[in-house]
Motif scaffolding. Sequence first.
Motif, PDB file in Angstrom:
ATOM      1  N   MET A   9       0.797  -1.256   0.018  1.00  0.00           N
ATOM      2  CA  MET A   9      -0.129   0.085  -0.067  1.00  0.00           C
ATOM      3  C   MET A   9       0.830   1.353  -0.070  1.00  0.00           C
ATOM      4  N   THR A  10       2.018   1.034   0.848  1.00  0.00           N
ATOM      5  CA  THR A  10       3.003   2.486   0.871  1.00  0.00           C
ATOM      6  C   THR A  10       3.686   2.705  -0.820  1.00  0.00           C
ATOM      7  N   GLY A  11       3.948   1.540  -1.286  1.00  0.00           N
ATOM      8  CA  GLY A  11       4.218   1.867  -2.655  1.00  0.00           C
ATOM      9  C   GLY A  11       3.285   2.374  -3.647  1.00  0.00           C
ATOM     10  N   ALA A  12       2.063   1.783  -3.408  1.00  0.00           N
ATOM     11  CA  ALA A  12       0.937   2.330  -4.316  1.00  0.00           C
ATOM     12  C   ALA A  12       0.670   3.660  -4.109  1.00  0.00           C
ATOM     13  N   ARG A  13       0.805   4.266  -2.742  1.00  0.00           N
ATOM     14  CA  ARG A  13       0.509   5.534  -2.508  1.00  0.00           C
ATOM     15  C   ARG A  13       1.701   6.521  -2.898  1.00  0.00           C
ATOM     16  N   ALA A  14       2.930   5.975  -2.849  1.00  0.00           N
ATOM     17  CA  ALA A  14       3.906   6.834  -3.365  1.00  0.00           C
ATOM     18  C   ALA A  14       3.872   6.855  -4.926  1.00  0.00           C
ATOM     19  N   SER A  15       3.365   5.851  -5.597  1.00  0.00           N
ATOM     20  CA  SER A  15       3.316   5.910  -7.084  1.00  0.00           C
ATOM     21  C   SER A  15       2.237   6.888  -7.448  1.00  0.00           C
ATOM     22  N   LEU A  16       0.976   6.988  -6.499  1.00  0.00           N
ATOM     23  CA  LEU A  16      -0.062   8.156  -7.081  1.00  0.00           C
ATOM     24  C   LEU A  16       0.431   9.397  -6.725  1.00  0.00           C
ATOM     25  N   GLN A  17       1.300   9.597  -5.563  1.00  0.00           N
ATOM     26  CA  GLN A  17       2.016  11.019  -5.421  1.00  0.00           C
ATOM     27  C   GLN A  17       2.925  11.211  -6.377  1.00  0.00           C
ATOM     28  N   ALA A  18       3.707  10.215  -6.913  1.00  0.00           N
ATOM     29  CA  ALA A  18       4.627  10.510  -7.947  1.00  0.00           C
ATOM     30  C   ALA A  18       3.881  10.782  -9.467  1.00  0.00           C
ATOM     31  N   GLN A  19       2.714  10.304  -9.633  1.00  0.00           N
ATOM     32  CA  GLN A  19       2.064  10.367 -10.562  1.00  0.00           C
ATOM     33  C   GLN A  19       1.159  11.980 -10.655  1.00  0.00           C
ATOM     34  N   ALA A  20       1.089  12.254  -9.477  1.00  0.00           N
ATOM     35  CA  ALA A  20       0.345  13.666  -9.247  1.00  0.00           C
ATOM     36  C   ALA A  20       1.551  14.764  -9.922  1.00  0.00           C
ATOM     37  N   THR A  21       2.915  14.465  -9.474  1.00  0.00           N
ATOM     38  CA  THR A  21       4.026  15.526  -9.659  1.00  0.00           C
ATOM     39  C   THR A  21       4.260  15.247 -11.359  1.00  0.00           C
ATOM     40  N   VAL A  22       4.156  14.195 -11.837  1.00  0.00           N
ATOM     41  CA  VAL A  22       4.213  14.184 -13.303  1.00  0.00           C
ATOM     42  C   VAL A  22       3.092  14.992 -14.055  1.00  0.00           C
ATOM     43  N   SER A  23       1.806  14.968 -13.579  1.00  0.00           N
ATOM     44  CA  SER A  23       0.777  15.568 -14.260  1.00  0.00           C
ATOM     45  C   SER A  23       1.082  16.932 -14.039  1.00  0.00           C
ATOM     46  N   HIS A  24       1.392  17.412 -12.862  1.00  0.00           N
ATOM     47  CA  HIS A  24       1.591  18.980 -12.667  1.00  0.00           C
ATOM     48  C   HIS A  24       2.593  19.621 -13.533  1.00  0.00           C
ATOM     49  N   ASN A  25       3.647  18.543 -13.863  1.00  0.00           N
ATOM     50  CA  ASN A  25       4.681  19.168 -14.890  1.00  0.00           C
ATOM     51  C   ASN A  25       4.139  19.426 -16.225  1.00  0.00           C
ATOM     52  N   LEU A  26       3.399  18.106 -16.602  1.00  0.00           N
ATOM     53  CA  LEU A  26       2.829  18.355 -17.949  1.00  0.00           C
ATOM     54  C   LEU A  26       1.858  19.528 -18.155  1.00  0.00           C
ATOM     55  N   ALA A  27       1.135  19.725 -16.820  1.00  0.00           N
ATOM     56  CA  ALA A  27       0.025  20.719 -17.121  1.00  0.00           C
ATOM     57  C   ALA A  27       0.702  22.119 -17.316  1.00  0.00           C
ATOM     58  N   ASN A  28       1.854  22.349 -16.859  1.00  0.00           N
ATOM     59  CA  ASN A  28       2.635  23.487 -17.002  1.00  0.00           C
ATOM     60  C   ASN A  28       3.744  23.413 -18.009  1.00  0.00           C
ATOM     61  N   VAL A  29       3.753  22.619 -18.985  1.00  0.00           N
ATOM     62  CA  VAL A  29       4.634  22.510 -20.242  1.00  0.00           C
ATOM     63  C   VAL A  29       4.799  23.711 -20.968  1.00  0.00           C
ATOM     64  N   ASP A  30       3.419  24.574 -20.747  1.00  0.00           N
ATOM     65  CA  ASP A  30       3.468  25.910 -21.781  1.00  0.00           C
ATOM     66  C   ASP A  30       3.696  27.176 -20.967  1.00  0.00           C
TER      67      ASP A  30
END
Length: 249
Positions: A9-30
């Motif tokens: 569960m800790t691994g899944a939670r860390a993956s979700l948090q990392a996914q949120a970080t990558v999504s934030h980066n993609l949202a600010n690509v411009d």
Amino acid sequence: MDKALYIAMTGARASLQAQATVSHNLANVDTAGFKAVLANTEAFPVRGAGYPSRVAALHVDQGFNSSLGAMRVTGNALDVSLHADRWLAVQSPDGGEAYTRAGNLSLTPNGQLVTAGGHPLLDEGGNPMVLPPHQALEIGQDGTVSIVPLGEGADTMAVLGRLKVVEARPEQLTRGQDGLMRNTSPQQALLQAPGTVMTTGAVEESNVDAAGALVQMIQIQRQFEMQVKVIKTGDENARTSNSLLRLGG
């Protein structure tokens, strides 16, 4: 319940948090001047009674990617592209001083010079930069702001002040929740950068690698699916074990 479920569960939670970080980066690509957020996962040993064989996954913030984004020439007098390790000083929402490399500036109806996010730019004295009515504006490469007053000729251009542009290395700054950078050692104020600090008529683009971020998102998604599968398998094993115990009883 098997403790392995909690570890997965800790691994899944860390993956979700990392996914949120990558999504934030993609949202600010411009987003002009945006620096990609870095995130990682580190091992966190679970302490307690028994043999210390269980290690949880912990999501950690590793700051930001300090590499320069590509420079895009716009010809707009209000666009500036900062040189390496140079940051515009702005007034943060809490009234303090923060820093950004977003150089696509604009003027409010009352003449205040602000970033695209609406944060007021500061002058050398730490005060918001406000411009009187004018017919021409020029920002020098050293950060000086000059105007031609209304009804005057080009030879009457007057210097109003200088933008506060500080010199700061990446390790001297930390990102806030609002996307602005703060001084990691407030007791040691960041100093005005000398000489030429910017290129005018151009903006620095985001340094997010869109293609790399998409690949990273797919990898994280697969990791999450694997961790969820471990959780399901562990739960099925626990159910099977309970059934066998009841039959044996």
